[in-house]
Design an enzyme around this catalytic site. Structure first.
Site, short mmCIF file in Angstrom:
data_model
loop_
_atom_site.label_atom_id
_atom_site.label_comp_id
_atom_site.label_asym_id
_atom_site.label_seq_id
_atom_site.Cartn_x
_atom_site.Cartn_y
_atom_site.Cartn_z
N VAL A 81 47.50 52.60 74.82
CA VAL A 81 48.52 52.69 75.86
C VAL A 81 48.11 53.83 76.80
O VAL A 81 47.70 54.91 76.33
CB VAL A 81 49.91 52.98 75.24
N GLU A 113 40.70 49.11 62.18
CA GLU A 113 40.36 50.42 61.63
C GLU A 113 41.05 51.50 62.46
O GLU A 113 41.18 51.34 63.67
CB GLU A 113 38.85 50.66 61.68
N TYR A 125 51.23 51.03 63.25
CA TYR A 125 50.76 49.87 62.49
C TYR A 125 51.59 49.65 61.22
O TYR A 125 51.93 48.52 60.88
CB TYR A 125 49.27 50.02 62.15
C1 LIG Z 1 48.92 54.87 69.16
C2 LIG Z 1 49.50 54.34 70.46
C3 LIG Z 1 48.90 52.95 70.75
C4 LIG Z 1 51.02 54.20 70.32
O1 LIG Z 1 51.54 53.57 71.48
P1 LIG Z 1 52.96 54.02 72.08
O2 LIG Z 1 53.34 53.07 73.14
O3 LIG Z 1 52.89 55.44 72.46
O4 LIG Z 1 53.89 53.85 70.80
P2 LIG Z 1 55.42 53.42 70.78
O5 LIG Z 1 56.20 54.20 71.77
O6 LIG Z 1 55.52 51.93 70.85
O7 LIG Z 1 55.85 53.91 69.33
C5 LIG Z 1 55.79 53.05 68.20
C6 LIG Z 1 55.73 53.89 66.95
O8 LIG Z 1 54.46 54.52 66.86
C7 LIG Z 1 54.60 55.82 66.27
N1 LIG Z 1 54.18 56.83 67.23
C8 LIG Z 1 53.81 56.63 68.51
N2 LIG Z 1 53.42 57.78 69.07
C9 LIG Z 1 53.56 58.73 68.12
C10 LIG Z 1 53.30 60.13 68.08
N3 LIG Z 1 52.81 60.78 69.15
N4 LIG Z 1 53.51 60.78 66.92
C11 LIG Z 1 53.97 60.14 65.85
N5 LIG Z 1 54.26 58.82 65.81
C12 LIG Z 1 54.04 58.13 66.94
C13 LIG Z 1 56.07 55.98 65.92
O9 LIG Z 1 56.26 55.51 64.59
C14 LIG Z 1 56.73 55.03 66.91
O10 LIG Z 1 57.97 54.57 66.48
P3 LIG Z 1 59.31 55.41 66.86
O11 LIG Z 1 59.30 55.54 68.34
O12 LIG Z 1 60.41 54.53 66.34
O13 LIG Z 1 59.19 56.73 66.18
C15 LIG Z 1 49.24 55.32 71.64
O14 LIG Z 1 49.65 56.61 71.26
C16 LIG Z 1 47.80 55.38 72.10
O15 LIG Z 1 47.36 54.59 72.92
N6 LIG Z 1 47.03 56.35 71.54
C17 LIG Z 1 45.64 56.57 71.95
C18 LIG Z 1 44.74 55.40 71.55
C19 LIG Z 1 44.91 55.05 70.10
O16 LIG Z 1 45.01 55.91 69.22
N7 LIG Z 1 44.86 53.73 69.81
C20 LIG Z 1 44.95 53.22 68.45
C21 LIG Z 1 43.57 53.19 67.88
S1 LIG Z 1 43.54 52.49 66.25
#
Ligand SMILES: CC(C)(COP(=O)(O)OP(=O)(O)OC[C@H]1O[C@@H](n2cnc3c(N)ncnc32)[C@H](O)[C@@H]1OP(=O)(O)O)[C@@H](O)C(=O)NCCC(=O)NCCS
Length: 172
Positions: A81, A113, A125
């Protein structure tokens, strides 16, 4: 800039000619060892049965998922994201849509992974029905980290409220 309401983002199949530059830019922003544009493009070759989606706010790509269908499995290669739109529910929405679309074409299990240090992704996940099934020690080089291998089997989650089949994310 604060993120927009997540519901303003639409979800669509990734169109390489339109989306690849934006996807590569987000990849470079979000991963310490990102896939290059060429690598991302290669993963989208039709012969590899890509399963790839983006979210857009107006014309701007805000998130993406690139996976590959392997027999009756989905292997997710990269998922991110845009930093501006993180923590607004978009990752969960996109993941649910990706899984729902995969299930609609007969996919029974999904794997990916994730870095051991990436707690945010692990939480996402796990809340989506994935469970850790293995470890690849030293899998990542820059910076060094283990890879946790996650699987989500449709049969295991079919009756839970997190099953994407029971929700209706819109894919245009
Ligand atoms: C991981 C990632 C895809 C999450 O996407 P996002 O849109 O921010 O996540 P969401 O807002 O949909 O949150 C969904 C859940 O993810 C978890 N989560 C997301 N960001 C988090 C954070 N910074 N710390 C802890 N938990 C987190 C929580 O469980 C959350 O649920 P909640 O809001 O009910 O607590 C995003 O942070 C990202 O793109 N990170 C960098 C790239 C990456 O790591 N990709 C995955 C590689 S395997």
């Amino acid at each position: 800039m604060p993120p927009p309401e997540p519901c303003t983002c639409t979800i669509a199949r990734l169109a390489p000619a339109r989306d690849l530059d934006a996807v590569a830019a987000i990849e470079a922003m979000t991963f310490p060892s990102p896939w290059s544009r060429a690598m991302l493009g290669a993963a989208l070759a039709p012969s590899l049965r890509p399963h790839a989606y983006v979210t857009r706010s107006d014309q701007t790509v805000t998130a993406y998922c690139i996976g590959q269908l392997v027999v009756d499995e989905l292997h997710i290669h990269t998922f991110a994201v845009h930093p501006t739109w993180q923590r607004a529910g978009l990752g969960r929405r996109l993941l649910e849509a990706v899984l729902r679309e995969a299930e609609s074409v007969g996919i029974a299990a999904t794997t990916l992974e994730v870095r051991r240090s990436n707690i945010a992704a692990q939480r996402l996940y796990e809340s989506g029905g994935f469970a850790q099934r293995g470890v690849r020690r030293g899998y990542y080089r820059v910076p060094p980290d283990d890879a946790l291998v996650y699987w989500r089997r449709r049969a295991d989650v079919a009756s839970t409220s997190r099953s994407p089949s029971s929700r209706s994310p819109s894919v245009s």
